[in-house]
Design a protein around this motif. Sequence first.
Motif, PDB file in Angstrom:
ATOM      1  N   ASP A 525     -57.241 -89.342 -62.694  1.00  9.24           N
ATOM      2  CA  ASP A 525     -57.868 -89.304 -64.006  1.00  9.24           C
ATOM      3  C   ASP A 525     -57.223 -90.390 -64.867  1.00  9.24           C
ATOM      4  O   ASP A 525     -56.010 -90.361 -65.110  1.00  9.24           O
ATOM      5  CB  ASP A 525     -57.671 -87.921 -64.643  1.00  9.24           C
ATOM      6  CG  ASP A 525     -58.539 -87.722 -65.881  1.00  9.24           C
ATOM      7  OD1 ASP A 525     -58.898 -88.725 -66.512  1.00  9.24           O
ATOM      8  OD2 ASP A 525     -58.839 -86.564 -66.210  1.00  9.24           O
ATOM      9  N   ARG A 547     -50.674 -75.110 -52.884  1.00  6.19           N
ATOM     10  CA  ARG A 547     -51.797 -75.217 -53.804  1.00  6.19           C
ATOM     11  C   ARG A 547     -52.345 -73.834 -54.158  1.00  6.19           C
ATOM     12  O   ARG A 547     -52.472 -72.962 -53.296  1.00  6.19           O
ATOM     13  CB  ARG A 547     -52.905 -76.058 -53.184  1.00  6.19           C
ATOM     14  CG  ARG A 547     -54.031 -76.376 -54.142  1.00  6.19           C
ATOM     15  CD  ARG A 547     -55.035 -77.318 -53.532  1.00  6.19           C
ATOM     16  NE  ARG A 547     -56.051 -77.710 -54.486  1.00  6.19           N
ATOM     17  CZ  ARG A 547     -57.073 -78.524 -54.218  1.00  6.19           C
ATOM     18  NH1 ARG A 547     -57.178 -79.045 -52.995  1.00  6.19           N
ATOM     19  NH2 ARG A 547     -57.951 -78.823 -55.152  1.00  6.19           N
ATOM     20  N   LEU A 643     -59.425 -79.155 -67.335  1.00  2.89           N
ATOM     21  CA  LEU A 643     -59.880 -79.656 -66.042  1.00  2.89           C
ATOM     22  C   LEU A 643     -58.852 -79.368 -64.951  1.00  2.89           C
ATOM     23  O   LEU A 643     -59.213 -78.999 -63.819  1.00  2.89           O
ATOM     24  CB  LEU A 643     -60.150 -81.152 -66.147  1.00  2.89           C
ATOM     25  CG  LEU A 643     -60.636 -81.853 -64.869  1.00  2.89           C
ATOM     26  CD1 LEU A 643     -61.958 -81.265 -64.410  1.00  2.89           C
ATOM     27  CD2 LEU A 643     -60.772 -83.355 -65.098  1.00  2.89           C
ATOM     28  N   ASP A 646     -59.092 -75.633 -64.147  1.00  5.79           N
ATOM     29  CA  ASP A 646     -60.319 -75.293 -63.422  1.00  5.79           C
ATOM     30  C   ASP A 646     -60.256 -75.711 -61.960  1.00  5.79           C
ATOM     31  O   ASP A 646     -60.814 -75.035 -61.087  1.00  5.79           O
ATOM     32  CB  ASP A 646     -61.520 -75.965 -64.095  1.00  5.79           C
ATOM     33  CG  ASP A 646     -61.856 -75.337 -65.442  1.00  5.79           C
ATOM     34  OD1 ASP A 646     -61.475 -74.161 -65.645  1.00  5.79           O
ATOM     35  OD2 ASP A 646     -62.460 -76.022 -66.290  1.00  5.79           O
ATOM     36  N   SER A 647     -59.559 -76.830 -61.696  1.00  4.87           N
ATOM     37  CA  SER A 647     -59.514 -77.332 -60.318  1.00  4.87           C
ATOM     38  C   SER A 647     -58.346 -76.782 -59.510  1.00  4.87           C
ATOM     39  O   SER A 647     -58.414 -76.767 -58.274  1.00  4.87           O
ATOM     40  CB  SER A 647     -59.452 -78.861 -60.335  1.00  4.87           C
ATOM     41  OG  SER A 647     -58.281 -79.302 -61.006  1.00  4.87           O
ATOM     42  N   GLN A 648     -57.290 -76.321 -60.147  1.00  2.00           N
ATOM     43  CA  GLN A 648     -56.090 -75.909 -59.424  1.00  2.00           C
ATOM     44  C   GLN A 648     -55.883 -74.398 -59.375  1.00  2.00           C
ATOM     45  O   GLN A 648     -55.144 -73.914 -58.526  1.00  2.00           O
ATOM     46  CB  GLN A 648     -54.851 -76.554 -60.065  1.00  2.00           C
ATOM     47  CG  GLN A 648     -54.841 -78.064 -60.048  1.00  2.00           C
ATOM     48  CD  GLN A 648     -54.867 -78.638 -58.638  1.00  2.00           C
ATOM     49  OE1 GLN A 648     -54.304 -78.080 -57.704  1.00  2.00           O
ATOM     50  NE2 GLN A 648     -55.555 -79.768 -58.481  1.00  2.00           N
ATOM     51  N   ALA A 651     -59.863 -69.416 -57.339  1.00  2.00           N
ATOM     52  CA  ALA A 651     -61.238 -69.293 -57.812  1.00  2.00           C
ATOM     53  C   ALA A 651     -61.544 -67.929 -58.412  1.00  2.00           C
ATOM     54  O   ALA A 651     -62.438 -67.802 -59.251  1.00  2.00           O
ATOM     55  CB  ALA A 651     -62.210 -69.586 -56.667  1.00  2.00           C
TER      56      ALA A 651
END
Length: 723
Positions: A525, A547, A643, A646-648, A651
């Motif tokens: 980014d 992760r 962001l 949301d990605s790391q 879910a």
Amino acid sequence: MMRTRPVKILADADQWARCAHQGTALLPGGGVGLAWTDLRSAPPIGDGSSASGTAVGLAFDRWGRLYRTDTTSNRVSVGKVGPAGAGTGTGGPSSPDIKYTRPTALVVDGDQVLYILDPGASRVHLIDLVSGTALQSVSPGPGTPAGATLGKVGVLVLLHGPDRLVVLDARCGPVRHQELVPGCAREARPVRVAGGYILWRRPDGRGYIARHDRPAGDGAELEVDGATDIVAWTDNSGRPGLLVARGPGRPFLRFLEHDGGWLEMEPLEAPGFDGGAIAASPSGRIAYSSAAATQWTAGSAARFVREGRVLSYRLDSGAYGTRWGRLFLDAIIPAQTGVALRFLTTDDDELAGPLDAAPASNTARGVSADAVVPRPDLTPPFPPRDLLDAAAAAVPLHRRRNGSEQPWHQRSADDPMETFEQPVTAPGGRYLWIEATLTGTGRVAPTIESIRVEVPGHDLLAALPRQFSREPAQADFLQRLLAPAEGLLHELDERAANRHVLVDPAAVPQEALAWLAGFTGLALDRRWPEAARRQLIAETFKLYRYRGTLAVVARILELYLGNRPSIVENWQTRGLGGRVLGLDPSGPESPGVGALGRSTGALGRFSVGGRRGSQSSFAAAAHRFTVIVPGTLSTEQRAVAALILDSQRPAHTLYTLCETHEGMRVGGFRVGLTSYPAQHPVLGPATVSHIRLGDDAVIGYGSITVPAPEASSAAGAAAGGGG
């Protein structure tokens, strides 16, 4: 194997100081620029014994609050710098037991004790700024207090009648004293003290600045005509120095300590200065008194000369007949300014009538203003005037479009420094002198940081038939003609030999970061700081192993924000699922049991093991977490942090992003989970019951100037009470 080509370098401060200067000035970290109009030759202003303004004392505490004395109203006010700053309010450090007669100088020590000099009463008043209470009023000894500064041990108080320094300690009063004898001029008297220096003034207005521990008769360290006040000052790199005021309406002069002498910097503009007081804030900015309020200095007041020259000392290649190669110059050359170079070479070891060394215009040592150069006898000689005048005319510089010639060397995007190139246009010779001519507009001037010269140059002539280089003029022409093409090939070879830096996240050029990140599957980014992107690439494989865990989410946020956030899972703050069996003995009676706990789970009107209603504790706390970020995020930072989350995050989880803004509120926080007690480099420890939260103290991270917080994505939404 490729051979690295050696170079001769002019870069550090000592090398530039040894050059011969004409209308040029030294830069503190090394380099040279145009000189400015000499502002030290100012007419005398009174005898310097008192300031012309009503405010004769300014001081900052560690919280950035400004204290200002006013001899008209005989009070000390507290406020801030600006139109609505100190002096416009009515509050201030005071006590019913203290009656100011004529308060002047102010000093705040490391324990946040305010020292107020009161020459009218010949006393020094001490006030504890943490508690806001008066400690004591002491007499520093016979005489009148005239100035004060923070010393290594205690506060140094300057007394008149007789002239001496007294070390004053808030705990035990006066400790020791030192008689002052003018070493610079018998008729001079001390008028100000700052750091370890004293400003002496003569009746004719000449000012001398010397260390207070300098033996009598040893001379002054610095002479400034018209000096009325001094303050200890530190530049952006932490180098100590002094700032000198010279009366109303005049710019402030700045001097840095430099190799046992002084290096003068560009003066500072001080619009509306009334000649009263100056002070350095905790952030390093300079404040001064004016008729309306206390103001900040307004940048450089320098008016540069339009042309200046700097001549290098003799550079030695070590071999006779050397053909020098390309010259690389790192400089800032704004529009309508320029730098031109010319060269002089010779094989003669001794030359008659060499030029004398000429110091830069901003070097000063004592009253003689000699150049500050240790062991000047070791400086290589300069050329004779006739030889220099016969040198070839200067040619324009070529700005390199691909930056420095050094392999894979990259500057930051906001660095205005550029690299320029030019071949040495002079016949072969063992010795080389370089003369640089700088031209400016008066308000804008170029600066040179460093010079590098290849020695020897390329050797392509040896690969050609001898007939092409038999004549010296033809050889010189071919040497210059082939230099650009050979230089390009040489740089490509150097890059190839050093291509290992392309796989080093700390050394890879900035434009190749995305390429390197692609090998790890990362899409960088561009909103991330460059240093953070490099560190993320370096830690990618370690982070991938774990992760989706809290540790990885916190680490990635820390890399981007620079501060490690606290991640609180909501179950940690859910409390008890139901009410507690048993009541306090002094409280109401226990309710009657009206149901079977085993079958209904309810005992009377309260429940055990769950919350009555439609929502259970599990539904409110499971798979939810709160990310608490110290400080206040900008709109861009908040978007990037969202962001990342949301990605790391896993879910199946939900999160809330919470910012602490300027601190945490008392009540409803959990230390270690939702709060950050910490030591700030400016803020000190708070004393319980002696502070006003939000006014003169905050808990957690703070700053001198707290920006207005933007709307938080979930202000106060942290489970258990917020940040």
